[in-house]
Design an enzyme around this catalytic site. Structure first.
Site, PDB file in Angstrom:
ATOM      1  N   CYS A 124      24.966  31.227 -62.873  1.00 54.59           N
ATOM      2  CA  CYS A 124      26.003  30.226 -62.601  1.00 54.59           C
ATOM      3  C   CYS A 124      27.042  30.286 -63.705  1.00 54.59           C
ATOM      4  O   CYS A 124      26.683  30.361 -64.884  1.00 54.59           O
ATOM      5  CB  CYS A 124      25.351  28.839 -62.556  1.00 54.59           C
ATOM      6  SG  CYS A 124      26.504  27.493 -62.333  1.00 54.59           S
ATOM      7  N   HIS A 159      25.850  21.760 -56.591  1.00 50.91           N
ATOM      8  CA  HIS A 159      26.801  21.283 -57.610  1.00 50.91           C
ATOM      9  C   HIS A 159      27.398  19.937 -57.192  1.00 50.91           C
ATOM     10  O   HIS A 159      27.578  19.050 -58.023  1.00 50.91           O
ATOM     11  CB  HIS A 159      27.943  22.297 -57.789  1.00 50.91           C
ATOM     12  CG  HIS A 159      27.626  23.410 -58.746  1.00 50.91           C
ATOM     13  ND1 HIS A 159      27.246  23.204 -60.046  1.00 50.91           N
ATOM     14  CD2 HIS A 159      27.640  24.754 -58.574  1.00 50.91           C
ATOM     15  CE1 HIS A 159      27.047  24.370 -60.645  1.00 50.91           C
ATOM     16  NE2 HIS A 159      27.271  25.332 -59.775  1.00 50.91           N
ATOM     17  N   HIS A 171      23.872  26.734 -53.242  1.00 50.92           N
ATOM     18  CA  HIS A 171      24.135  26.647 -54.683  1.00 50.92           C
ATOM     19  C   HIS A 171      25.355  25.749 -54.939  1.00 50.92           C
ATOM     20  O   HIS A 171      25.329  24.885 -55.816  1.00 50.92           O
ATOM     21  CB  HIS A 171      24.366  28.056 -55.244  1.00 50.92           C
ATOM     22  CG  HIS A 171      24.630  28.107 -56.721  1.00 50.92           C
ATOM     23  ND1 HIS A 171      23.708  28.563 -57.633  1.00 50.92           N
ATOM     24  CD2 HIS A 171      25.736  27.765 -57.439  1.00 50.92           C
ATOM     25  CE1 HIS A 171      24.233  28.491 -58.850  1.00 50.92           C
ATOM     26  NE2 HIS A 171      25.470  28.022 -58.760  1.00 50.92           N
ATOM     27  N   GLU A 172      26.414  25.951 -54.150  1.00 56.03           N
ATOM     28  CA  GLU A 172      27.639  25.166 -54.375  1.00 56.03           C
ATOM     29  C   GLU A 172      27.447  23.704 -53.970  1.00 56.03           C
ATOM     30  O   GLU A 172      27.938  22.804 -54.644  1.00 56.03           O
ATOM     31  CB  GLU A 172      28.821  25.786 -53.611  1.00 56.03           C
ATOM     32  CG  GLU A 172      29.169  27.211 -54.019  1.00 56.03           C
ATOM     33  CD  GLU A 172      29.267  27.444 -55.518  1.00 56.03           C
ATOM     34  OE1 GLU A 172      29.627  26.499 -56.251  1.00 56.03           O
ATOM     35  OE2 GLU A 172      28.958  28.561 -55.961  1.00 56.03           O
TER      36      GLU A 172
END
Lengths: 188, 168
Positions: free
Chosen positions: B98, B144, B140-141
């Site tokens: 990341c 966030h 993954h995004e």
């Protein structure tokens, strides 16, 4: 002096091993804390009934190695822990990033002598750099199964398929299963 | 249009769940463009979420089409405003890195297929089912946006966390 080593720091590797019991990490980390050492990297794990610890630590100079030796000889004398201290040279401090594709090699089959040796020798002879390796004996006492998993950086020009082919003869010779897969990280 | 600096952990914004984007106002549209520009400027980056450029809004972008893992299977550039994962299935482990946590990578288990709904800058609500690497990137995004880093998903430091090597 390498770029990443700070000139004002001394670095040591401390290896500690002993019969597992609660408190080994706390006891050894306390010695380092009281001496003012920083634990920069560490790995602690169970191997059989042994608890094995490796600390990479630093201390601001001036620092006397004897202080570390005294600290750990005291616990060796009063417990069943064995400690070994190694002072690190400049080129031993920094992590050397492996180059090339990173792959995971899994080997498993009936337990027999020589699995680790033959697999790693084959890889070493071709310039494959092992970065991590674990073995475990699983299965039942009557039918033990040996499992070896290792991570390795392939040399330039060697693909994952090449690595798999390299180990193909061993698969037959040792009568084990061998798989090789790519684990090069992705950026997200 | 701007490439924005990537916020690094331990900045608290990376651990804060984002607020829903209020709609398609100029701020949100500009944010989407900045995310795309920043993603394209990153070395091998396939996605960026708003908190990574310091904005705590539920907006992220994903594009795996230039990556060898995603080249064959992707939806192009995904501009996702208020994305929501509707369904997940399958599981696979991939070693992730990341931009907000440099120098480390970790093995993370993710769903291999996700259905996600989001608002596009043009005003349409879109629903897609992504698989493989694109599904991983989306998860993954969106993590966030929910205040999670891949470090929250690693099950074992011993076998799951590695110093990053160069990636392409």
């Amino acid at each position: 002096m390498t770029d990443c080593r700070k000139a004002n720091l001394a670095h040591y590797a401390v290896t500690i091993i002993g019969k597992d019991r609660p408190g080994i990490v706390a006891q050894t980390a306390e010695i380092l804390y009281r001496l003012g050492c920083n634990i920069e990297d560490s790995s602690c794990t169970m191997l059989g009934g042994q608890f094995a610890t490796i600390y990479i630590l630093s201390h601001e100079l001036p620092f006397q190695r004897e202080l570390l030796e005294e600290g750990f000889s005291s616990i060796s004398a009063t417990t069943d822990l064995s400690a070994f201290i190694r002072e690190l040279k400049d080129d031993e401090v920094c992590y050397q990033e492996p180059q090339g594709e990173l792959c995971l090699v899994s080997v498993y089959g009936s337990d027999k002598p020589g699995i680790v040796y033959k697999v790693t020798r084959e890889l070493a002879d071709r310039g494959v750099n092992i970065t991590d390796l674990n073995t475990k004996l699983i299965g039942t006492p009557e039918s033990p199964v040996y499992v070896l998993m290792l991570e390795a950086a392939l040399p330039e020009g060697m693909s994952v398929d090449d690595a798999a082919l390299l180990l193909e003869n061993l698969r037959k010779e040792l009568n084990v299963e061998i798989s090789v897969r790519l684990i090069t990280p992705v950026a997200l | 249009m701007a490439v924005r600096p990537i916020v690094l952990y331990p900045d608290p914004i990376l651990k804060t769940p984002t607020a829903l984007a209020p709609g398609l106002d100029a701020e949100v549209l500009s944010l989407v463009q900045d995310l795309v520009d920043t993603m394209h400027a990153g070395p091998g980056s396939v996605g960026v979420a708003a908190p990574q450029i310091g904005v705590s809004l539920r907006v992220c972008v994903v594009d795996v089409s230039e990556n060898r893992r995603g080249k064959e299977n992707n939806h192009g550039t995904l501009l996702m405003i208020n994305p929501e994962i509707l369904a997940r299935s399958g599981a696979a482990v991939m070693r992730e890195g990341c931009m907000s946590v440099p120098d480390y990578t970790g093995d993370v288990e993710r769903a291999t297929e996700v259905t996600v709904r989001f608002l596009e800058p043009g005003g349409e609500t879109r629903e897609i089912t992504a698989t493989g690497f694109e599904a991983v990137a989306i998860q993954h995004e969106i993590d966030h946006l929910d205040g999670f880093l891949f470090l929250d998903r690693i099950t074992s430091l011993k076998t799951g966390l590695f110093r990053r090597k160069n990636y392409k």
